[in-house]
Design a protein around this motif. Structure first.
Motif: not given
Length: 966
Positions: A811-828, A948-955
């Motif tokens: 009967e005890e409620t655990a509250q937490m904020e879920v979500g983020h301000a992240a967007f899908s990003v593509r590097l060129i 945005l990942c390690e593979d991008f910078f390796t390539v």
């Protein structure tokens, strides 16, 4: 660049209804129920039990119920939940094996409890209604909620292991793809009949993980692992230890009792032992028995669900030479102790898997009472899920009504007052009714009952243990292990022993009144049905009914027309009659088939014998034969139920549903013969007369009476009605006691490793002891240590400082904020430009640092430029390098043309997967399915694009290494 948040993050609320804490003395939990509010949808997860002290009418509002597996800890209170008004309109989701095996678990619990005279918390009809409302889902199938508006949340089930059909759920908010993973009991190791859990594959990097700390079901055993008295269980090693222990006992002419559940972990054990028995050809030397009321039904459901089991079992079934893995040729299936006694009559040592894991009810308890006094026998535990607090101590006022003690006092010759439990001797009404005279055969029955009560010493209810018999035995075993000593030659435990007493006094009078009321109601119903049947037969002979029905329909239309416009009658001109009258067509177009005047054994399937002479609608010799438009009607009640083996013609008719009168008559009897796998009914093929043993038939009728949940057996063969109760007795156990873990659960160490591998942003932990501080062994008293603290400390090492780890109580409620301000990003990145493009770069003006909008967030451009372009495939935002302001741009020089085929060889050498393809106007290289290197044929321009990942910078590093930068 930075993404400051402009909107408030949505909240996740997790509220344990019950089952979030365990007793400090270490018993297993009866079950759990958790409420999760997320994305505007309220989800209830599991209704374990049976929980008798929860008011289901006060259940919080929710949109649906999710059930993770078929164990009692997950769905033991499901019929009670469904009977509440809040649950009638809600949807219930579970996998198909969870529904079918859950039925077997609840039916087994109901049968074991009711056959001991107990009153189960729900009836068979409530179980049928509850399971009929369930919706089955498959693994990886998504459910979108809410149903009546735009979906906000998707719920997906994935394989969790532990039992067949076990699942964990991924809750994903459709707005921003944030996810919450909800796990109950899972297993990361592969077993004989189940593949490993896919939690690490489908539950990685969730925003919130709702989980349990792992370890055995009985927290008391966790103390042994922490003290290094037990090693973490490996499935293969535990399987070898179980087989070796069983054979060592059988070789010394002892018997092995293995208390198991009805349809869960028992499937792993029976497959393991069956394979070993067949491989070593032990059928002739040792008996291997599976005993339980629902064994025949469980094995049939199991054989039809191979696609939910391990892939190796499916391959074995597809192999014509191997056959079905659950054929169980060396296993004898029994549904009653009478069948079991006929098997062990051959004198061979026996290993029996008996249902009733708590050892308080069921066949396992009965065998414990028979074998406890022999030190050659052994009681082997493989699962501690039934080592919980006894529910009957809270249900005593319901299971055994107060009138029972008045009955016991009236029947003074049966049992003395000092042997009665405390609840049976309090505030009983003094009946003024006449006590019937007990015939001599009833006195003999009472003497048999008196002999059965000589098992152990009588104790009062307040002096009996609060925990099940399984917990008492395992606690003695744990104390000996912790102190590095051997167990005593005998241990003292409290067991529940069945006792029968004749009804007398006020209780007998009330029972006879109820029976008379039920008889009159049944007789009235039969008369109404007979009258309706006669009317239907008369209509069939005279071909009546169509005109009356059409006239009645027209009359209803006229009445409804008169009621319109405030009751004013409206005149409507009758329509011209159609040339085609459907009623006349069907009436006079029925063919009258020519029939011969020969004697038939039966004119209808299930009908009595008669002679049909004049075709459909005309039957001579028996006016009670029911007919329809297709001929003689089929009476389904005259068939033998192929599931239960019960002949409904011998008992009251039913609708055919498994929980009604038909199935009640077969609880525990008449399903399987001594040879196993076949119905026990034998029919005389010559004259159709059924040969039924009188004793077996009496057992069926008695079990049918007890299955009603009243604990009363109706009087037959000159015996008056009797009451069945259970009383606590003190028992000395000389048999060997051992525990070999094969619970199919992730241990606490593996659970911590799984949480680290999942990398959740926040964690909600359910379980643990009532006191959050770690408890130690004080003054020889064994207590448990809280596994939650170990999981929390381990999670702190890799979580972010601002991340939350919450451990809510009931009967005890655990509250937490879920979500983020992240967007899908593509590097060129374009390391190589044509000459004309390079000259154009000098003319570009420097850009000032300013902010722009990306969705609801503000982006400060520092070293990169937001081009404003969005990729059409996934909607990600494109970021490009910021143009340099230097007057002398960098120059890339290569020795010859850079070929993508050469780049592919270098990528493969780096351990990456590269796929080369050519298209119109360009060729491209796809690395690891994420990064694309594209080269235009005319301009020879090379560009890199990817997430945005390690593979991008390796390539990018490998591609730039093909040039010399000046």
């Amino acid at each position: 660049f930075c993404l400051p948040l402009l909107s408030i993050k949505p909240m996740l609320r997790v509220t344990p209804i019950y089952g979030s804490r365990s007793n400090n003395h270490g018993p297993a939990s009866l079950g759990s129920c958790t409420l999760i509010e997320y994305a505007g949808v309220t989800v209830l997860v599991n209704v374990g039990g049976p929980i008798d002290n929860y008011d289901w009418t006060s259940l919080p509002k929710h949109d649906c119920l999710l059930i993770t597996d078929s164990t009692m800890a997950s769905m033991g209170s499901f019929p009670s939940y469904f009977s509440s008004p809040e649950a009638q309109r809600k949807e219930v989701y579970a996998t198909f094996p969870t529904v079918k095996m859950g039925q077997m678990s609840l039916y087994d619990y109901h049968a074991n409890l009711s056959l001991d005279g107990g009153r189960p918390p729900y009836s068979l009809e409530q179980m049928d209604d509850a399971f009929a409302a369930m919706q089955t889902i498959k693994y990886a199938q998504s459910i979108y909620l809410p149903k009546n508006e735009k979906p906000k949340l998707s719920i997906t089930a994935h394989r969790a292991g532990h039992v067949i059909g076990g699942a964990f759920f991924v809750l994903q908010r459709l707005q921003d793809d944030t996810s919450v993973v909800v796990t109950s009991t899972y297993h990361v190791a592969k077993e004989l009949h189940l593949d490993s859990s896919t939690l690490l594959k489908h539950g990685a990097t969730p925003d919130v993980l709702v989980t349990r700390p792992g370890g055995p079901a009985m927290p008391l055993l966790s103390q042994l692992y922490r003290a290094n008295k037990l090693k973490p269980p490996l499935a293969s090693q535990s399987q070898r230890n179980i087989v070796e222990h069983i054979l060592s006992v059988l070789r010394r002419d002892g018997n092995v009792l293995m208390p198991v559940d009805a349809s869960g972990r028992v499937l792993e054990l029976v497959l393991l032992l069956s394979q070993h028995w067949e491989k070593q050809r032990l059928q002739g030397a040792y008996n291997l028995v599976w005993l339980g009321p629902m064994v025949a039904n469980t094995i049939e459901f199991c054989r039809s669900q191979l696609e939910w089991m391990a892939g190796s079992l499916g391959n074995q079934f597809d192999n014509p030479g191997k056959g079905h893995p659950y054929a169980l040729k060396s296993v004898r299936l029994c549904t009653s102790l009478a069948d079991f006694d006929s098997i062990v009559a051959n004198g061979n040592p026996t290993c029996v898997l008996a249902s009733g894991g708590s050892l308080d009810h069921g066949p396992a308890r009965d065998l414990l009472l028979k074998w406890a006094d022999n030190d050659n026998h052994s009681i082997l535990f493989t699962d501690s899920a039934y080592c919980y607090e006894r529910p009957w101590r809270r249900q005593r006022g319901e299971v055994i009504p107060s009138e029972t003690s008045d009955t016991l006092q009236g029947a003074n010759s049966v049992v003395s007052n000092e042997n009665q439990s405390a609840s049976e001797s309090n505030s009983l009404p003094t009946g003024s009714g006449t006590v019937p005279t007990i015939p001599s055969n009833v006195e003999d029955h009472g003497e048999e009952n008196q002999d059965s009560e000589e098992i152990g010493a009588a104790i009062q209810e307040e002096d009996s243990s609060e925990y099940t018999t399984s917990y008492q035995l395992l606690r003695h075993w744990c104390e000996a292990k912790l102190q590095d000593r051997e167990m005593e030659d005998s241990v003292s435990i409290d067991v529940l022993v069945q006792r029968r007493t004749p009804l007398a006094g006020q209780e007998l009078k009330a029972f006879m009144e109820r029976e008379e009321t039920a008889r009159l109601a049944k007789r009235k119903l039969e008369e109404e049905q007979a009258m309706l049947r006669e009317v239907e037969l008369a209509k069939g002979r005279l071909r009546l009914g169509e005109d009356q029905q059409s006239q009645h329909h027209v009359g209803q239309m006229l009445d409804s027309a008169r009621r319109e416009d405030g009751g004013v009658e409206r005149f409507s001109r009758p329509k011209k009659k159609n040339r085609f009258d459907s009623s006349l067509f069907f009436k006079f177009s029925k063919p009258l088939h020519l029939t011969f005047e020969v004697r038939e054994n039966a004119v209808g399937v299930g009908q009595n014998d008669s002679t049909a002479k004049f075709g459909i609608g005309e039957t001579v010799g028996n006016s009670e034969v029911l007919e329809d438009d297709y001929g003689i009607a089929v009476i389904s009640g005259m068939f033998v139920d192929i599931v239960t083996g019960v002949d409904p013609s011998k008992f009251a008719g039913g609708s055919g549903r498994i929980g009604e009168e038909v199935i009640r008559r077969g609880f525990g009897f008449g399903m399987v013969d001594a040879g196993g796998n076949k119905l026990a009914k034998d029919r005389n093929s010559m004259d159709g007369i059924e040969e039924v043993d009188e004793t077996t038939d009496d057992r069926r009728l008695e079990s049918a009476d007890l299955s009603e949940g009243n604990g009363i057996i109706r009087g037959r063969n000159g015996r008056p009605p009797s009451k069945v109760v259970t009383v606590p007795r003190k028992l000395q156990v000389f048999a060997e006691i051992d525990y070999i873990p094969l619970e199919g659960r992730v241990d606490s160490r593996a659970a911590r490793q799984s949480v680290r591998a999942l990398q959740p942003r926040q964690i909600v932990v359910l379980g643990g002891s009532t006191n959050q501080n770690e408890l130690r062994k004080n003054e020889g008293v064994l207590q448990t240590a809280d596994e939650v603290s170990s999981l929390v400390e381990n999670a702190r090492a890799f979580l972010q400082p601002h991340s939350k780890i919450l451990v809510p109580s009931d009967e005890e409620t655990a509250q937490m904020e879920v979500g983020h301000a992240a967007f899908s990003v593509r590097l060129i990145a374009n390391p190589f430009f044509a000459q004309e493009e390079a000259s154009g770069q000098d003319a570009m003006k420097p850009l000032e640092i300013h902010e722009t909008k990306l969705g609801v967030c503000s982006v400060s451009m520092l070293e990169h430029v937001a081009t404003g372009q969005k990729v059409a495939v996934d909607g990600s935002i494109v970021l490009a390098p910021r143009p340099k302001c230097s007057s002398t741009p960098s120059v890339y020089i290569s020795d010859g043309e850079v070929l993508l085929t050469d780049l592919r060889a270098e990528m493969i050498a780096q351990g990456m997967k590269a796929e080369y393809s050519t298209h119109t106007g360009f060729s491209q290289l796809i690395i690891n399915g994420k990064v694309i290197v594209k080269k235009e044929k005319e301009s020879r321009k090379i560009g890199i694009e990817g997430p945005l990942c390690e593979d991008f910078f390796t390539v990018r590093t490998i591609l730039c290494g093909q040039y010399i930068t000046l």
